[in-house]
Design a protein around this motif. Sequence first.
Motif, PDB file in Angstrom:
ATOM      1  N   TYR B  32       0.880  -1.165   0.000  1.00 21.63           N
ATOM      2  CA  TYR B  32       0.000   0.000   0.000  1.00 21.63           C
ATOM      3  C   TYR B  32       0.922   1.221   0.000  1.00 21.63           C
ATOM      4  O   TYR B  32       1.755   1.366   0.881  1.00 21.63           O
ATOM      5  N   LEU B  33       0.751   2.092  -0.968  1.00 21.05           N
ATOM      6  CA  LEU B  33       1.660   3.217  -1.147  1.00 21.05           C
ATOM      7  C   LEU B  33       0.913   4.541  -1.081  1.00 21.05           C
ATOM      8  O   LEU B  33      -0.231   4.641  -1.546  1.00 21.05           O
ATOM      9  N   PHE B  34       1.578   5.523  -0.519  1.00 22.58           N
ATOM     10  CA  PHE B  34       0.968   6.831  -0.317  1.00 22.58           C
ATOM     11  C   PHE B  34       1.953   7.927  -0.692  1.00 22.58           C
ATOM     12  O   PHE B  34       3.166   7.750  -0.611  1.00 22.58           O
ATOM     13  N   TRP B  35       1.405   9.067  -1.067  1.00 24.12           N
ATOM     14  CA  TRP B  35       2.167  10.304  -1.148  1.00 24.12           C
ATOM     15  C   TRP B  35       1.481  11.329  -0.244  1.00 24.12           C
ATOM     16  O   TRP B  35       0.271  11.551  -0.347  1.00 24.12           O
ATOM     17  N   TYR B  36       2.313  11.940   0.612  1.00 24.22           N
ATOM     18  CA  TYR B  36       1.845  12.998   1.492  1.00 24.22           C
ATOM     19  C   TYR B  36       2.612  14.280   1.180  1.00 24.22           C
ATOM     20  O   TYR B  36       3.769  14.245   0.757  1.00 24.22           O
ATOM     21  N   ALA B  92       5.247   7.035   1.255  1.00 22.66           N
ATOM     22  CA  ALA B  92       5.127   6.128   2.397  1.00 22.66           C
ATOM     23  C   ALA B  92       4.599   4.773   1.941  1.00 22.66           C
ATOM     24  O   ALA B  92       3.850   4.666   0.968  1.00 22.66           O
ATOM     25  N   LEU B  93       4.987   3.749   2.679  1.00 23.55           N
ATOM     26  CA  LEU B  93       4.571   2.381   2.409  1.00 23.55           C
ATOM     27  C   LEU B  93       3.931   1.833   3.675  1.00 23.55           C
ATOM     28  O   LEU B  93       4.483   1.982   4.769  1.00 23.55           O
ATOM     29  N   ASN B  96       0.858  -4.103   7.412  1.00 18.32           N
ATOM     30  CA  ASN B  96       0.732  -4.774   8.710  1.00 18.32           C
ATOM     31  C   ASN B  96       1.069  -3.860   9.880  1.00 18.32           C
ATOM     32  O   ASN B  96       1.977  -4.138  10.667  1.00 18.32           O
ATOM     33  N   ASN B  97       0.351  -2.797   9.980  1.00 19.88           N
ATOM     34  CA  ASN B  97       0.483  -1.845  11.089  1.00 19.88           C
ATOM     35  C   ASN B  97       1.745  -0.987  11.031  1.00 19.88           C
ATOM     36  O   ASN B  97       2.003  -0.236  11.961  1.00 19.88           O
ATOM     37  N   ASP B  98       2.550  -1.110  10.021  1.00 18.62           N
ATOM     38  CA  ASP B  98       3.781  -0.340   9.937  1.00 18.62           C
ATOM     39  C   ASP B  98       3.707   0.612   8.751  1.00 18.62           C
ATOM     40  O   ASP B  98       3.650   0.186   7.615  1.00 18.62           O
ATOM     41  N   MET B  99       3.703   1.921   9.025  1.00 15.86           N
ATOM     42  CA  MET B  99       3.722   2.933   7.976  1.00 15.86           C
ATOM     43  C   MET B  99       5.135   3.487   7.927  1.00 15.86           C
ATOM     44  O   MET B  99       5.580   4.132   8.865  1.00 15.86           O
ATOM     45  N   ARG B 100       5.838   3.198   6.839  1.00 14.16           N
ATOM     46  CA  ARG B 100       7.234   3.601   6.709  1.00 14.16           C
ATOM     47  C   ARG B 100       7.345   4.743   5.718  1.00 14.16           C
ATOM     48  O   ARG B 100       6.891   4.639   4.593  1.00 14.16           O
ATOM     49  N   PHE B 101       7.986   5.844   6.144  1.00  9.76           N
ATOM     50  CA  PHE B 101       8.120   7.023   5.300  1.00  9.76           C
ATOM     51  C   PHE B 101       9.512   7.129   4.687  1.00  9.76           C
ATOM     52  O   PHE B 101      10.505   6.707   5.291  1.00  9.76           O
ATOM     53  N   GLY B 102       9.586   7.736   3.503  1.00 13.46           N
ATOM     54  CA  GLY B 102      10.855   8.136   2.953  1.00 13.46           C
ATOM     55  C   GLY B 102      11.346   9.395   3.643  1.00 13.46           C
ATOM     56  O   GLY B 102      10.636   9.983   4.460  1.00 13.46           O
TER      57      GLY B 102
END
Lengths: 116, 111
Positions: B32-36, B92-93, B96-102
């Motif tokens: 699951y990928l995001f841009w903020y 961000a990726l 499983n409960n872990d949101m990891r940011f660049g």
Amino acid sequence: EAGVAQSPRYKIIEKRQSVAFWCNPISGHATLYWYQQILGQGPKLLIQFQNNGVVDDSQLPKDRFSAERLKGVDSTLKIQPAKLEDSAVYLCASSPRGGQGGGEAFFGQGTRLTVV
Amino acid sequence: AQSVTQPDIHITVSEGASLELRCNYSYGATPYLFWYVQSPGQGLQLLLKYFSGDTLVQGIKGFEAEFKRSQSSFNLRKPSVHWSDAAEYFCALYNNNDMRFGAGTRLTVKP
């Protein structure tokens, strides 16, 4: 709809003092996150709550940081005693759901902590 | 372990020019990928997200991003940049409960 509320916006303390931050998530959001964002870096997850239970606190420095989410609504993050390297912006976020479903996280404006 | 890399620390573009911000991820399955986006003194605002399906996703403020599994990339694009787009952008990726940011890319817009 009200967003994620955080207070205070800014805090300056001396090293070895204690400090607490408060977060009120969006109403109805079960998941609450606390992130630490050091200048020039992306946010780093400190702790995640699902309702009032801790889901992940593997990156929380437990010797000095603590967090709670009583009643599964608002949350406080405490640092005691603070170190210079704790200077950062502390972001609170909430999400309607967590777990494998993923989900958009809504962020508060953050609390900028300066430790001198 | 999952990770997100944003190779460009700082990008400067002229107003009206096109924009592409790079994001590479490391993860075994479909993420699951995001841009903020984060404006000075503000929290993070979601621009767009990718969960599955169409690999080209549209977001707010005229942004879009394309998921390319073969390149492990999720680059953010905008055809014509406005001065108000100047901000910090985070990829961000989530898994499983872990949101990891660049680490973020700071965008400066020249008049």
